[in-house]
Design a protein around this motif. Structure first.
Motif, PDB file in Angstrom:
ATOM      1  N   TYR A  67      19.152 -10.993  -1.823  1.00 62.46           N
ATOM      2  CA  TYR A  67      18.092  -9.757  -1.218  1.00 62.46           C
ATOM      3  C   TYR A  67      18.188  -9.637   0.111  1.00 62.46           C
ATOM      4  CZ  TYR A  67      16.621 -11.061  -5.967  1.00 62.46           C
ATOM      5  OH  TYR A  67      16.346 -11.558  -7.466  1.00 62.46           O
ATOM      6  N   ILE A  68      18.209  -8.319   0.711  1.00 59.94           N
ATOM      7  CA  ILE A  68      18.040  -8.082   2.001  1.00 59.94           C
ATOM      8  C   ILE A  68      16.924  -7.191   2.260  1.00 59.94           C
ATOM      9  CG2 ILE A  68      20.341  -8.611   2.771  1.00 59.94           C
ATOM     10  CD1 ILE A  68      20.061  -5.294   3.049  1.00 59.94           C
ATOM     11  N   ALA A  69      16.235  -7.532   3.339  1.00 59.05           N
ATOM     12  CA  ALA A  69      15.225  -6.633   3.549  1.00 59.05           C
ATOM     13  C   ALA A  69      15.002  -6.536   5.067  1.00 59.05           C
ATOM     14  CB  ALA A  69      13.637  -7.008   3.227  1.00 59.05           C
ATOM     15  N   ASN A  70      15.193  -5.169   5.813  1.00 61.28           N
ATOM     16  CA  ASN A  70      15.399  -5.187   7.125  1.00 61.28           C
ATOM     17  C   ASN A  70      14.416  -3.997   7.486  1.00 61.28           C
ATOM     18  OD1 ASN A  70      17.558  -6.891   7.947  1.00 61.28           O
ATOM     19  ND2 ASN A  70      18.909  -5.424   7.278  1.00 61.28           N
ATOM     20  N   VAL A  71      13.743  -3.974   8.483  1.00 59.71           N
ATOM     21  CA  VAL A  71      12.696  -2.990   9.199  1.00 59.71           C
ATOM     22  C   VAL A  71      12.962  -2.645  10.446  1.00 59.71           C
ATOM     23  CG1 VAL A  71      10.786  -4.654   7.951  1.00 59.71           C
ATOM     24  CG2 VAL A  71      11.290  -4.904  10.302  1.00 59.71           C
ATOM     25  N   ALA A  72      12.469  -1.385  10.709  1.00 53.25           N
ATOM     26  CA  ALA A  72      12.503  -0.466  11.826  1.00 53.25           C
ATOM     27  C   ALA A  72      11.511  -0.885  12.820  1.00 53.25           C
ATOM     28  CB  ALA A  72      12.678   0.926  11.674  1.00 53.25           C
ATOM     29  N   THR A  73      11.522  -0.537  14.156  1.00 54.98           N
ATOM     30  CA  THR A  73      10.441  -0.978  15.099  1.00 54.98           C
ATOM     31  C   THR A  73       9.219  -0.423  14.718  1.00 54.98           C
ATOM     32  OG1 THR A  73      11.142   1.017  16.629  1.00 54.98           O
ATOM     33  CG2 THR A  73      12.194  -1.532  16.786  1.00 54.98           C
ATOM     34  N   GLY A  95       0.994  -1.204   0.198  1.00 56.41           N
ATOM     35  CA  GLY A  95      -0.018  -0.044   0.125  1.00 56.41           C
ATOM     36  C   GLY A  95       0.912   1.217   0.054  1.00 56.41           C
ATOM     37  N   SER A  96       0.904   2.081   0.974  1.00 56.46           N
ATOM     38  CA  SER A  96       1.703   3.260   1.043  1.00 56.46           C
ATOM     39  C   SER A  96       2.674   3.156   2.013  1.00 56.46           C
ATOM     40  CB  SER A  96       0.683   4.297   1.519  1.00 56.46           C
ATOM     41  OG  SER A  96       0.398   4.153   2.997  1.00 56.46           O
ATOM     42  N   ASN A  97       2.912   1.891   2.592  1.00 54.42           N
ATOM     43  CA  ASN A  97       4.118   1.589   3.256  1.00 54.42           C
ATOM     44  C   ASN A  97       5.183   1.069   2.297  1.00 54.42           C
ATOM     45  OD1 ASN A  97       2.671   1.928   5.951  1.00 54.42           O
ATOM     46  ND2 ASN A  97       1.634   0.061   5.533  1.00 54.42           N
ATOM     47  N   THR A  98       6.408   1.671   2.693  1.00 57.71           N
ATOM     48  CA  THR A  98       7.814   1.295   1.923  1.00 57.71           C
ATOM     49  C   THR A  98       8.695   0.706   2.937  1.00 57.71           C
ATOM     50  OG1 THR A  98       8.442   3.563   2.083  1.00 57.71           O
ATOM     51  CG2 THR A  98       7.029   2.922   0.288  1.00 57.71           C
ATOM     52  N   ILE A  99       9.705   0.120   2.414  1.00 58.42           N
ATOM     53  CA  ILE A  99      10.922  -0.121   3.078  1.00 58.42           C
ATOM     54  C   ILE A  99      12.102   0.461   2.074  1.00 58.42           C
ATOM     55  CG2 ILE A  99      12.548  -1.992   3.483  1.00 58.42           C
ATOM     56  CD1 ILE A  99      10.194  -3.676   4.227  1.00 58.42           C
ATOM     57  N   SER A 149      24.086  -4.482   5.825  1.00 49.83           N
ATOM     58  CA  SER A 149      22.764  -4.842   6.129  1.00 49.83           C
ATOM     59  C   SER A 149      22.580  -4.711   7.733  1.00 49.83           C
ATOM     60  CB  SER A 149      22.393  -6.377   6.062  1.00 49.83           C
ATOM     61  OG  SER A 149      21.309  -6.747   6.570  1.00 49.83           O
ATOM     62  N   THR A 150      21.667  -3.664   8.033  1.00 52.85           N
ATOM     63  CA  THR A 150      21.691  -3.515   9.686  1.00 52.85           C
ATOM     64  C   THR A 150      20.365  -3.583  10.066  1.00 52.85           C
ATOM     65  OG1 THR A 150      23.473  -1.783   9.224  1.00 52.85           O
ATOM     66  CG2 THR A 150      22.130  -1.708  11.265  1.00 52.85           C
ATOM     67  N   GLN A 151      20.234  -4.581  11.152  1.00 53.16           N
ATOM     68  CA  GLN A 151      18.910  -4.914  11.679  1.00 53.16           C
ATOM     69  C   GLN A 151      18.267  -3.587  12.316  1.00 53.16           C
ATOM     70  OE1 GLN A 151      19.180  -8.396  13.861  1.00 53.16           O
ATOM     71  NE2 GLN A 151      19.207  -9.887  11.869  1.00 53.16           N
ATOM     72  N   GLY A 152      17.143  -3.468  12.365  1.00 53.96           N
ATOM     73  CA  GLY A 152      16.499  -2.382  12.900  1.00 53.96           C
ATOM     74  C   GLY A 152      16.466  -1.064  12.248  1.00 53.96           C
ATOM     75  N   GLN A 153      16.870  -1.000  11.018  1.00 54.60           N
ATOM     76  CA  GLN A 153      16.839  -0.151   9.991  1.00 54.60           C
ATOM     77  C   GLN A 153      16.113  -0.307   8.837  1.00 54.60           C
ATOM     78  OE1 GLN A 153      20.698   1.674   8.964  1.00 54.60           O
ATOM     79  NE2 GLN A 153      21.271   2.164  11.072  1.00 54.60           N
ATOM     80  N   LYS A 154      15.223   0.529   8.234  1.00 52.50           N
ATOM     81  CA  LYS A 154      14.568   0.079   6.939  1.00 52.50           C
ATOM     82  C   LYS A 154      15.430   0.043   5.918  1.00 52.50           C
ATOM     83  CE  LYS A 154       9.921   2.012   7.571  1.00 52.50           C
ATOM     84  NZ  LYS A 154       8.760   3.306   6.948  1.00 52.50           N
ATOM     85  N   GLN A 155      15.728  -1.143   5.360  1.00 52.77           N
ATOM     86  CA  GLN A 155      16.616  -1.232   4.150  1.00 52.77           C
ATOM     87  C   GLN A 155      16.219  -2.302   3.207  1.00 52.77           C
ATOM     88  OE1 GLN A 155      20.095  -2.820   6.401  1.00 52.77           O
ATOM     89  NE2 GLN A 155      20.980  -0.921   5.972  1.00 52.77           N
ATOM     90  N   PHE A 156      16.211  -1.897   1.895  1.00 54.74           N
ATOM     91  CA  PHE A 156      16.071  -3.038   0.987  1.00 54.74           C
ATOM     92  C   PHE A 156      17.454  -2.873  -0.159  1.00 54.74           C
ATOM     93  CE2 PHE A 156      14.624  -4.182  -3.493  1.00 54.74           C
ATOM     94  CZ  PHE A 156      14.449  -5.582  -3.216  1.00 54.74           C
ATOM     95  N   GLY A 157      17.973  -3.932  -0.427  1.00 60.82           N
ATOM     96  CA  GLY A 157      18.957  -3.901  -1.399  1.00 60.82           C
ATOM     97  C   GLY A 157      19.254  -5.355  -1.798  1.00 60.82           C
ATOM     98  N   ILE A 158      20.219  -5.394  -2.780  1.00 63.76           N
ATOM     99  CA  ILE A 158      20.671  -6.626  -3.498  1.00 63.76           C
ATOM    100  C   ILE A 158      22.161  -6.590  -3.566  1.00 63.76           C
ATOM    101  CG2 ILE A 158      18.625  -7.063  -4.622  1.00 63.76           C
ATOM    102  CD1 ILE A 158      20.018  -6.009  -7.162  1.00 63.76           C
TER     103      ILE A 158
END
Length: 131
Positions: free
Chosen positions: A106-112, A27-31, A40-49
């Motif tokens: 592929y990595i995807a990390n999210v923030a709290t 929807g309107s939410n993004t990483i 790659s850092t857990q706890g931060q919004k990140q998407f990369g390859i």
């Protein structure tokens, strides 16, 4: 991960590019897509390859095969990831070459505060012969 096998008899080799949607969305939410090589850092919004064997996280593989294809600069550093929302070149060869197998990690990390959703994107990889 995903893999692709690329080789060519074209006189000037090939280029493998990607075309994609902007980043991971729900929807309107993004990483956030990583605009530059970043760990790659857990706890931060990140998407990369990247197209390398990595240890943090433990994912991916080195290029294999008897060809002369190489990974492009933006994606050739272990444990560093990026994603250009406009698309980018991920692998090249400058002459006819046997096959190489490239593994895309592929990595995807999210923030709290990242909304809990099913995030997705579409990435199309295009191999173009250079005659």
């Amino acid at each position: 991960t995903s893999t692709m096998t690329v080789g060519t008899n074209a006189a000037s080799g090939y280029a493998v590019t990607y075309a994609a949607a902007p980043t991971l969305t729900s929807g309107s939410n993004t990483i956030t897509a990583l605009a530059a090589k970043t760990a790659s850092t857990q706890g931060q919004k990140q998407f990369g390859i990247n197209l390398m064997a990595n240890t943090t996280p433990s994912i991916g593989a080195a290029v294999s095969g008897s060809g002369s294809g190489t990974v492009s600069t933006n994606y050739n550093t272990s444990n560093q990831f990026m994603f250009n929302v406009a698309g980018d070149t991920v692998a090249t060869a400058s002459a006819p070459t046997n096959n190489n197998i490239f593994t895309v990690s592929y990595i995807a990390n999210v923030a709290t505060d990242t909304a809990a959703c099913a995030y997705s994107t579409n990435i199309n990889y295009i191999a173009t012969a250079n005659f």
